[in-house]
Design a protein around this motif. Structure first.
Motif, PDB file in Angstrom:
ATOM      1  N   LYS A 459     -15.448  49.700  44.404  1.00 19.46           N
ATOM      2  CA  LYS A 459     -14.732  48.351  45.682  1.00 19.46           C
ATOM      3  C   LYS A 459     -13.551  48.608  45.085  1.00 19.46           C
ATOM      4  N   ALA A 460     -13.351  49.108  43.448  1.00 16.26           N
ATOM      5  CA  ALA A 460     -11.731  49.400  43.238  1.00 16.26           C
ATOM      6  C   ALA A 460     -11.426  50.132  43.810  1.00 16.26           C
ATOM      7  N   HIS A 461     -11.902  50.791  44.378  1.00 19.10           N
ATOM      8  CA  HIS A 461     -11.186  52.404  44.940  1.00 19.10           C
ATOM      9  C   HIS A 461     -10.990  51.545  46.622  1.00 19.10           C
ATOM     10  N   ARG A 462     -11.467  51.023  46.700  1.00 23.98           N
ATOM     11  CA  ARG A 462     -11.552  50.083  48.237  1.00 23.98           C
ATOM     12  C   ARG A 462     -10.325  49.491  48.325  1.00 23.98           C
ATOM     13  N   ALA A 463     -10.071  48.774  47.557  1.00 22.34           N
ATOM     14  CA  ALA A 463      -9.145  47.670  47.191  1.00 22.34           C
ATOM     15  C   ALA A 463      -7.634  48.187  47.273  1.00 22.34           C
ATOM     16  N   TYR A 464      -7.911  49.423  46.523  1.00 24.13           N
ATOM     17  CA  TYR A 464      -6.612  50.017  46.225  1.00 24.13           C
ATOM     18  C   TYR A 464      -6.057  51.034  47.481  1.00 24.13           C
ATOM     19  N   ASP A 465      -7.278  51.503  48.030  1.00 26.96           N
ATOM     20  CA  ASP A 465      -7.470  52.417  49.347  1.00 26.96           C
ATOM     21  C   ASP A 465      -6.979  51.170  50.280  1.00 26.96           C
ATOM     22  N   GLU A 466      -7.023  49.881  50.420  1.00 24.55           N
ATOM     23  CA  GLU A 466      -6.579  48.796  51.329  1.00 24.55           C
ATOM     24  C   GLU A 466      -4.960  47.704  50.702  1.00 24.55           C
ATOM     25  N   GLY A 467      -4.814  48.322  50.616  1.00 25.51           N
ATOM     26  CA  GLY A 467      -3.394  47.449  49.581  1.00 25.51           C
ATOM     27  C   GLY A 467      -2.981  46.744  48.796  1.00 25.51           C
ATOM     28  N   LEU A 468      -4.712  46.499  48.480  1.00 25.95           N
ATOM     29  CA  LEU A 468      -4.499  45.847  46.905  1.00 25.95           C
ATOM     30  C   LEU A 468      -4.104  46.478  45.440  1.00 25.95           C
ATOM     31  N   MET A 469      -3.376  45.049  44.644  1.00 26.34           N
ATOM     32  CA  MET A 469      -2.945  46.058  43.759  1.00 26.34           C
ATOM     33  C   MET A 469      -4.030  45.774  42.774  1.00 26.34           C
ATOM     34  N   VAL A 488     -10.224  42.169  52.940  1.00 28.87           N
ATOM     35  CA  VAL A 488     -10.784  43.914  52.601  1.00 28.87           C
ATOM     36  C   VAL A 488     -11.907  43.219  52.400  1.00 28.87           C
ATOM     37  N   PHE A 489     -12.583  42.186  51.652  1.00 31.18           N
ATOM     38  CA  PHE A 489     -13.864  42.002  50.833  1.00 31.18           C
ATOM     39  C   PHE A 489     -14.194  40.821  51.387  1.00 31.18           C
ATOM     40  N   PRO A 490     -15.718  40.687  52.136  1.00 34.03           N
ATOM     41  CA  PRO A 490     -16.415  39.451  52.648  1.00 34.03           C
ATOM     42  C   PRO A 490     -16.459  38.648  51.106  1.00 34.03           C
ATOM     43  N   GLU A 491     -16.014  37.161  51.892  1.00 30.59           N
ATOM     44  CA  GLU A 491     -16.561  35.940  51.136  1.00 30.59           C
ATOM     45  C   GLU A 491     -17.415  35.606  51.477  1.00 30.59           C
ATOM     46  N   GLY A 492     -18.562  35.159  50.175  1.00 33.59           N
ATOM     47  CA  GLY A 492     -19.865  34.803  49.980  1.00 33.59           C
ATOM     48  C   GLY A 492     -20.595  34.271  48.929  1.00 33.59           C
ATOM     49  N   ARG A 493     -21.968  34.397  48.715  1.00 36.59           N
ATOM     50  CA  ARG A 493     -23.083  34.270  47.893  1.00 36.59           C
ATOM     51  C   ARG A 493     -23.510  35.729  48.789  1.00 36.59           C
ATOM     52  N   GLY A 494     -24.004  36.796  49.575  1.00 33.84           N
ATOM     53  CA  GLY A 494     -24.645  37.809  49.806  1.00 33.84           C
ATOM     54  C   GLY A 494     -24.857  38.913  48.970  1.00 33.84           C
ATOM     55  N   LYS A 499     -17.332  36.797  45.328  1.00 33.68           N
ATOM     56  CA  LYS A 499     -17.072  34.826  44.860  1.00 33.68           C
ATOM     57  C   LYS A 499     -15.334  35.157  44.161  1.00 33.68           C
ATOM     58  N   VAL A 500     -14.465  33.872  44.538  1.00 38.70           N
ATOM     59  CA  VAL A 500     -13.812  34.280  43.199  1.00 38.70           C
ATOM     60  C   VAL A 500     -14.481  33.310  42.166  1.00 38.70           C
ATOM     61  N   LYS A 501     -13.970  34.546  41.013  1.00 43.01           N
ATOM     62  CA  LYS A 501     -14.051  33.456  39.905  1.00 43.01           C
ATOM     63  C   LYS A 501     -13.416  32.565  38.846  1.00 43.01           C
ATOM     64  N   ASP A 502     -12.452  33.384  39.410  1.00 40.82           N
ATOM     65  CA  ASP A 502     -11.211  32.446  38.719  1.00 40.82           C
ATOM     66  C   ASP A 502      -9.248  33.262  39.388  1.00 40.82           C
ATOM     67  N   ALA A 503      -8.449  32.556  38.324  1.00 41.00           N
ATOM     68  CA  ALA A 503      -7.049  32.966  39.664  1.00 41.00           C
ATOM     69  C   ALA A 503      -6.275  32.531  38.830  1.00 41.00           C
ATOM     70  N   TYR A 504      -4.916  32.960  38.319  1.00 38.25           N
ATOM     71  CA  TYR A 504      -4.170  32.784  37.648  1.00 38.25           C
ATOM     72  C   TYR A 504      -3.286  33.293  37.324  1.00 38.25           C
ATOM     73  N   THR A 505      -2.549  33.207  37.201  1.00 42.23           N
ATOM     74  CA  THR A 505      -0.437  34.005  37.412  1.00 42.23           C
ATOM     75  C   THR A 505      -0.408  34.573  36.300  1.00 42.23           C
ATOM     76  N   VAL A 506       0.367  35.813  37.194  1.00 44.34           N
ATOM     77  CA  VAL A 506       0.430  36.671  35.186  1.00 44.34           C
ATOM     78  C   VAL A 506       2.348  36.768  35.522  1.00 44.34           C
ATOM     79  N   GLY A 507       3.228  37.487  35.134  1.00 39.45           N
ATOM     80  CA  GLY A 507       3.960  37.583  34.469  1.00 39.45           C
ATOM     81  C   GLY A 507       5.060  36.258  35.413  1.00 39.45           C
ATOM     82  N   THR A 508       6.726  36.909  35.214  1.00 34.43           N
ATOM     83  CA  THR A 508       7.882  36.046  35.670  1.00 34.43           C
ATOM     84  C   THR A 508       8.818  36.014  36.478  1.00 34.43           C
TER      85      THR A 508
END
Length: 567
Positions: A459-469, A488-494, A499-508
């Protein structure tokens, strides 16, 4: 005298364990009576897997040993009596037709077709219809016209007129087979493990949930607690039910090499599962929105992996057979992409050879192939493997997956927690655990866990291959990314969704990034994190603060040349 009285009482209460026949004879006695493991297990008050363990060489103890010995002795006596009756029945009557006498002599001396009348009709192992006789211990029709399976075979035989039918003449090398025997019909006797196939698996999960809710008067919390407490034995019962009619029997207690045994009572064995604990070393300048994704049902999906069927066998040398599975001692290749993707063997600092599982080795071999070319092939030194199949637990996995999906659709949290406890505890207790003595497969436990880690890596490789960091990969189900992950990934509980576990901001912000670049380059890696610089802007989620604090920042663009790292 008191001491002697105590000794006399001890001697009076002591008794020698009841002897048991060899393991192979135990199974033969049970199968000789056409009894399944489930039938015997119900009578003795144990599980079918426990019966399988006894028939593989593991001895019971206590009261259940006496019950088991009583059954084996009774089975031996009944089979001996049946053999005597059969020998008497083979003597032809004076007024019997000559053709019937000859037929009885032909089949009685062969020793293969042991025909016996059944007190009650049972399903034929060939066509499934009721049969009143059994041949060699298996219920079967004696006449080809009565057996539905034989019709197709006979039709095919009659459709070849160029081959004349063989004459019924005795051959000097072997006795002639009876016309209505399975061999003459071209039908093979099905092994005992595949005699009966149920059309539908009973809804054991739904029944257990309904019973728990009823016994606790609809109290959801109490019913959930009771179901979670019995998740391990219920999972073993479900495994036995889903293995009915399977091609292979589950070997519950095989011999295992020392590398799969704990070195101490609280220690670990020598297998490296390649658990990921990776964070990106540097991030590009600027402010970034990071999404922590949760991979649903990681262990449930990992049940589909290549598992060794029988006892592991040792081989040496740098060769690999994809038809087998187990554990391997390898020298891993050098991984040169740690700046953007985690190492496939996990976070390991010690150099040199290590024992890895089948999923890890297959991942390394695939990444070293021409399609990816991300590393060199690993060097294999020795292996412990057995013939393998990817579908050994597939029916078990599907039953749990279907129950989980129904629970999500119906908002049934009781069933959802129950199912989660079943597959997670099933995986964690199948090793050297006192919580599940019905299944000792430490090799399976390591392979299933490693498969979950491999699934996360892909899944990490797929994310990288699809342009995500890719920012972080942890454990079995945690993946942090920057970018439009919903593309890249379908969202849901299947189990195929996230599903989103958390979201946060990093950097300046970019406007102030240049002001802090020089300072970040001069600080050691432990101090370059934006948490130390006071630039973190986390959203309320206290559980993720420790994970964010380990994320350093630095100049690097996606897909470009990595910038300088700080150690």
């Amino acid at each position: 005298m008191t001491n002697f009285d105590a000794i006399d009482a001890l001697l009076a209460g002591a008794k020698k364990e009841v002897p048991l026949p060899p393991a192979e004879e135990r199974r033969a006695l049970r199968e000789g009576l056409s009894l399944s493991r489930a039938q015997l297990a119900q009578a003795l008050g144990v599980s079918p897997s426990t019966i399988g363990g006894w028939e593989s060489g593991r001895d019971p103890s206590g009261e259940v040993r006496e019950k088991y010995a009583y059954f084996l002795q009774g089975a031996r006596t009944k089979l001996a009596t049946a053999a005597t009756d059969d020998s008497l029945a083979e003597e032809p009557a004076d007024d019997a037709p000559a053709e019937a006498v000859n037929a009885e002599q032909e089949t009685g001396q062969d020793g293969v077709d042991d025909v016996e009348a059944l007190s009650a009709p049972q399903p034929c192992v060939l066509c499934g219809q009721p049969a009143s006789h059994q041949v060699a211990g298996f219920p079967q029709h004696l006449e080809p016209t009565e057996c539905g399976t034989a019709e197709e075979t006979q039709t095919q035989q009659f459709a070849r007129p160029e081959r004349p039918a063989p004459q019924r003449e005795p051959r000097p090398t072997a006795p002639a087979a009876r016309q209505d025997s399975p061999a003459a019909r071209g039908v093979k006797v099905v092994p005992v493990g595949r005699r009966l196939k149920t059309a539908d698996t009973p809804d054991l999960i739904g029944s257990a949930v309904a019973a728990a809710l009823a016994s606790h008067s609809g109290d959801v919390e109490a019913a959930t607690a009771a179901l979670v407490k019995r998740a391990i034995p219920d999972a073993m019962t479900l495994l036995d039910e889903t293995r009915k009619g399977g091609r292979y029997d589950v070997v519950a207690h095989p011999w295992l090499p020392d590398i799969l045994r704990k070195q101490t009572s609280r220690g670990a064995d020598q297998i490296w599962e390649a658990r990921p604990k990776w964070s990106r070393a540097e991030l590009p300048p600027g402010e970034h929105e990071v999404t922590a994704l949760d991979i649903n049902g990681a262990y449930l999906s990992a049940l589909k992996t290549h598992l060794p069927i029988g006892q592991l066998e040792h081989t040496a040398g740098n060769h690999y057979d994809r038809r087998r599975a187990g554990v391997h001692l390898i020298t891993p290749p050098v991984w040169e992409h740690d700046a953007v993707l985690p190492n496939p063997i996990g976070s390991r600092e010690e150099p040199g050879p290590l024992w890895v599982t089948e999923p890890t080795l297959r991942l390394l071999l695939r990444l070293s192939g021409p399609k990816y070319g991300l590393c060199d092939p690993p060097e294999i030194h020795e292996s412990w493997t057995s013939g393998a199949t990817e579908g050994l637990l597939e029916k078990f996995r599907i039953a749990l997956k279907d129950a989980r999906e129904r629970a999500i659709a119906e908002d049934d949290e009781v069933t959802l927690e129950y199912v989660k406890a079943m597959y997670s505890k099933f995986v964690s207790t199948m090793g050297e655990s006192n919580y599940n003595r019905e299944l000792y497969r430490t090799d399976w436990m390591h392979l299933i866990r490693s498969q979950a880690f491999v699934n996360l890596w892909w899944k990490a490789h797929r994310a990288y291959d699809e342009g995500l960091m890719v920012v972080r990969a942890m454990g079995t189900d945690e993946l942090h990314v920057i970018g439009d992950w919903r593309a890249v990934f379908p969202e849901g509980r299947g189990v195929t969704e996230v599903k989103v576990k958390d979201a946060y901001t990093v950097g300046t912000p970019t406007i102030t990034a240049a002001r802090h670049t020089t300072a970040r380059r001069e600080l050691p890696a432990s101090s370059t994190g934006m948490a130390a610089a006071g630039a973190w802007k986390p959203r309320p989620a206290a559980g993720m603060q420790a994970a964010r604090a380990a994320l350093p920042t630095g100049p690097e663009q996606r897909g470009g040349t990595p910038g300088p790292t700080t150690d």
